[in-house]
Motif scaffolding. Sequence first.
Motif, PDB file in Angstrom:
ATOM      1  N   ASP B  88      -2.174  -0.680   8.181  1.00 56.29           N
ATOM      2  CA  ASP B  88      -1.234   0.374   8.597  1.00 56.29           C
ATOM      3  C   ASP B  88      -1.928   1.333   9.557  1.00 56.29           C
ATOM      4  O   ASP B  88      -1.402   1.671  10.612  1.00 56.29           O
ATOM      5  CB  ASP B  88      -0.746   1.157   7.371  1.00 56.29           C
ATOM      6  CG  ASP B  88       0.210   0.327   6.503  1.00 56.29           C
ATOM      7  OD1 ASP B  88       0.815  -0.604   7.064  1.00 56.29           O
ATOM      8  OD2 ASP B  88       0.324   0.635   5.306  1.00 56.29           O
ATOM      9  N   ALA B  91      -2.467  -0.168  12.918  1.00 54.24           N
ATOM     10  CA  ALA B  91      -1.207  -0.305  13.638  1.00 54.24           C
ATOM     11  C   ALA B  91      -0.737   1.036  14.190  1.00 54.24           C
ATOM     12  O   ALA B  91      -0.245   1.125  15.324  1.00 54.24           O
ATOM     13  CB  ALA B  91      -0.140  -0.887  12.707  1.00 54.24           C
ATOM     14  N   LEU B 249       7.422   2.998  12.312  1.00 54.01           N
ATOM     15  CA  LEU B 249       6.454   1.900  12.272  1.00 54.01           C
ATOM     16  C   LEU B 249       6.198   1.451  10.838  1.00 54.01           C
ATOM     17  O   LEU B 249       6.207   0.260  10.529  1.00 54.01           O
ATOM     18  CB  LEU B 249       5.150   2.339  12.933  1.00 54.01           C
ATOM     19  CG  LEU B 249       4.046   1.286  12.939  1.00 54.01           C
ATOM     20  CD1 LEU B 249       4.389   0.174  13.913  1.00 54.01           C
ATOM     21  CD2 LEU B 249       2.690   1.895  13.298  1.00 54.01           C
ATOM     22  N   LEU B 250       5.991   2.415   9.945  1.00 51.16           N
ATOM     23  CA  LEU B 250       5.643   2.061   8.569  1.00 51.16           C
ATOM     24  C   LEU B 250       6.836   1.434   7.839  1.00 51.16           C
ATOM     25  O   LEU B 250       6.676   0.517   7.047  1.00 51.16           O
ATOM     26  CB  LEU B 250       5.122   3.271   7.805  1.00 51.16           C
ATOM     27  CG  LEU B 250       3.708   3.749   8.226  1.00 51.16           C
ATOM     28  CD1 LEU B 250       3.223   4.871   7.317  1.00 51.16           C
ATOM     29  CD2 LEU B 250       2.704   2.596   8.231  1.00 51.16           C
ATOM     30  N   GLN B 252       9.011  -0.410   9.164  1.00 46.51           N
ATOM     31  CA  GLN B 252       9.039  -1.786   9.662  1.00 46.51           C
ATOM     32  C   GLN B 252       7.968  -2.628   8.978  1.00 46.51           C
ATOM     33  O   GLN B 252       8.234  -3.705   8.464  1.00 46.51           O
ATOM     34  CB  GLN B 252       8.749  -1.727  11.162  1.00 46.51           C
ATOM     35  CG  GLN B 252       9.501  -2.719  11.988  1.00 46.51           C
ATOM     36  CD  GLN B 252       9.125  -2.482  13.458  1.00 46.51           C
ATOM     37  OE1 GLN B 252       8.842  -1.357  13.872  1.00 46.51           O
ATOM     38  NE2 GLN B 252       9.117  -3.531  14.235  1.00 46.51           N
ATOM     39  N   ARG B 253       6.742  -2.087   8.959  1.00 54.05           N
ATOM     40  CA  ARG B 253       5.610  -2.830   8.403  1.00 54.05           C
ATOM     41  C   ARG B 253       5.786  -3.054   6.901  1.00 54.05           C
ATOM     42  O   ARG B 253       5.363  -4.072   6.367  1.00 54.05           O
ATOM     43  CB  ARG B 253       4.302  -2.077   8.644  1.00 54.05           C
ATOM     44  CG  ARG B 253       3.769  -2.223  10.071  1.00 54.05           C
ATOM     45  CD  ARG B 253       2.469  -1.458  10.213  1.00 54.05           C
ATOM     46  NE  ARG B 253       1.438  -1.950   9.290  1.00 54.05           N
ATOM     47  CZ  ARG B 253       0.651  -2.974   9.547  1.00 54.05           C
ATOM     48  NH1 ARG B 253       0.750  -3.624  10.691  1.00 54.05           N
ATOM     49  NH2 ARG B 253      -0.254  -3.373   8.660  1.00 54.05           N
ATOM     50  N   HIS B 254       6.380  -2.118   6.214  1.00 47.02           N
ATOM     51  CA  HIS B 254       6.544  -2.250   4.759  1.00 47.02           C
ATOM     52  C   HIS B 254       7.869  -2.930   4.401  1.00 47.02           C
ATOM     53  O   HIS B 254       8.241  -2.981   3.236  1.00 47.02           O
ATOM     54  CB  HIS B 254       6.446  -0.872   4.089  1.00 47.02           C
ATOM     55  CG  HIS B 254       5.082  -0.256   4.185  1.00 47.02           C
ATOM     56  ND1 HIS B 254       4.676   0.854   3.486  1.00 47.02           N
ATOM     57  CD2 HIS B 254       3.996  -0.617   4.919  1.00 47.02           C
ATOM     58  CE1 HIS B 254       3.437   1.159   3.783  1.00 47.02           C
ATOM     59  NE2 HIS B 254       2.991   0.268   4.668  1.00 47.02           N
ATOM     60  N   ARG B 255       8.595  -3.335   5.460  1.00 49.94           N
ATOM     61  CA  ARG B 255       9.868  -4.060   5.283  1.00 49.94           C
ATOM     62  C   ARG B 255      10.820  -3.283   4.391  1.00 49.94           C
ATOM     63  O   ARG B 255      11.252  -3.750   3.337  1.00 49.94           O
ATOM     64  CB  ARG B 255       9.597  -5.444   4.665  1.00 49.94           C
ATOM     65  CG  ARG B 255       8.695  -6.290   5.512  1.00 49.94           C
ATOM     66  CD  ARG B 255       8.921  -7.763   5.296  1.00 49.94           C
ATOM     67  NE  ARG B 255       8.195  -8.526   6.294  1.00 49.94           N
ATOM     68  CZ  ARG B 255       6.879  -8.713   6.266  1.00 49.94           C
ATOM     69  NH1 ARG B 255       6.149  -8.224   5.287  1.00 49.94           N
ATOM     70  NH2 ARG B 255       6.290  -9.420   7.221  1.00 49.94           N
TER      71      ARG B 255
END
Lengths: 229, 409
Positions: B88, B91, B249-250, B252-255
């Motif tokens: 994270d 990114a 962003l987070l 998205q990354r953590h779905r």
Amino acid sequence: MALIAARDITKTYHLGDVEVNALRSVSANIERGEFLSIMGQSGSGKSTFMNILGCLDKPTAGSYMLDGMDIAKLDRDELADIRNRKIGFVFQGFNLLSRTSAIENVELPMLYNGMPAKERRLRAMEALKVVGLSGRENHYTNQLSGGQQQRVAIARAIVNQAPIIFADEPTGNLDTRTSAEVMELFVKLNAESNITIVLVTHEPDIAAYSKRVLRFLDGVIISDETKAL
Amino acid sequence: MINVPSTIKIALRALRVNKMRSMLTMLGIIIGVGAVITMLAVGTGAQRRISEQISSIGSNLIIILPGSTTAGGVRMGAGTQPTLSLGDAEAIQKECPAVMHVGPVLNGVGQVVYGSQNWSTAVVGTTPAMLNVRDWGLSGGRPFTSDEVRSGAKVCLVGQTVVDNLFGSVNPIGQSIRIKKVPFTIIGILEPKGQSPNGQDQDDTIYVPVTTAQRQLFGTTFPGMVRIIMIKAKDAGQLYAAEKQITELLRQRHRIGPRQDNDFTVRNLTQTLQAAEQSSKVMTLLLGAIASVSLLVGGIGIMNIMLVSVTERTREIGIRMAVGARTWDIRLQFLIEALIMSLIGGIFGIIIGISGSELLSMFAGWPTIVSTLSVVSAFSFSGIVGIFFGFYPAYKASLLDPIEALRYE
């Protein structure tokens, strides 16, 4: 050309609705070096006339030339300059600054013409010497007798080497002996330094020191006598 | 043509003649100037304390905490479950343009041993960027490198409190210490930073590479886990943008689906403090404004006394005019008198104000700072008050009729 040339001087006061004609078309010439008395009862206009000649007041109408300058055209500050350079005043009530030393009183006129402090002091000392007050320079005016105070006032009047002294009842607050001393001083200044002296008084024996007497009554000059020498 | 030195002399004499009256008039200005300086000192002190706190934690700071997770409908508190990872952090660094530095943190408490000394301290696993995030320099040695982070080197940076407790007079750089029984080499010393806004000793800490902390010291529940991520935005104006970019962003990354809560919390540390700073600034202004009112009242006192003085000295004014004083000679005489009163009052006011501030910080324990600006402006303000309130009496004096003034009893 006369030092003082007053033509048809009129002064009218308005007291409420009443018009008081203090002076009605008075004319007089005074030459350099004259010793002149203005006499008259109170309310006759003699003080008003002196105030106008002394540039403390302006006439309602008429023209006044002092040493070739038309006084009627001057503003307040220009009149102040004329008083500073051309005129010395001596008043009945002395009009000295209290709680101030004799010499500082004499220096007063020079504060207003940019004279350097050193020269002020010298000239003031000189003027005090002329009036016989050497050694009393640092006395406060309230520590001096009436005669001495009036002599400080005379020193103040001559310190700027003004050609004229206007003295308004200068002996009014003084006893006979002191009055005589003060008048002798005026005579001396007139004779030795050619200073023109205009004296306002209602006492004949004071007027007797002068060479010429103007008499006022109800705002006009009723007589103009020059003493025969 | 106007003779200023003599005019000043005349004014001083006039003030001396009425000593008591002059002093009481000055008192108004003294209190006014003193109050302005003291109040500004109190306000500035409070403001400075807050900005010191801001700069001690670092400026433009955002902190990301692992969020409240929901387990079977039961929502847990913030930070209960680690959700953030080194990935994270990397990114964010790469993809959020408003972000300048990113410092991931995996921390815990560890017992540290050096020789016969031991000490328990906060051990922070992080990356070299952390020093930039926190605006934290070294007072000796060097920071660890990205290579050392990648390889999980056993190197560390120690805070001043740790140095004081373990080493005494020994130079700690190059020494070996054991953190939770793992040997580390000290490569640098962190500059002393003092207290954090909530009173913690920020110097009681050890920085180690985050990978070393993960592998050797604290362990992870999933690979690359970190507890928090600290972020420095490019500048104060970009804080909000950075927050938004990070959140997007987070998620998205953590779905995280559109209707789901975040499993992390983004907090803007600086904002709260800046709000506090702002309010203390307003407070300072307010205090100063209230104190200025007393200065104004002092000015009215000057005007009052000057008017009395002009009336009392009408005859003197007449005499001066008769011997040749012009309008501005008279005006200046009274103006300078008022100015002298207000300036002398100003000087004593400065003394009172400075000592008042000192006393306040000594006895009430308030932080006070007397700034040069406040002294200079209070002093000039007192001068302006003197001129402003002295002008009317001086103007009145200068317009007197010489004949009437001479006759005045």
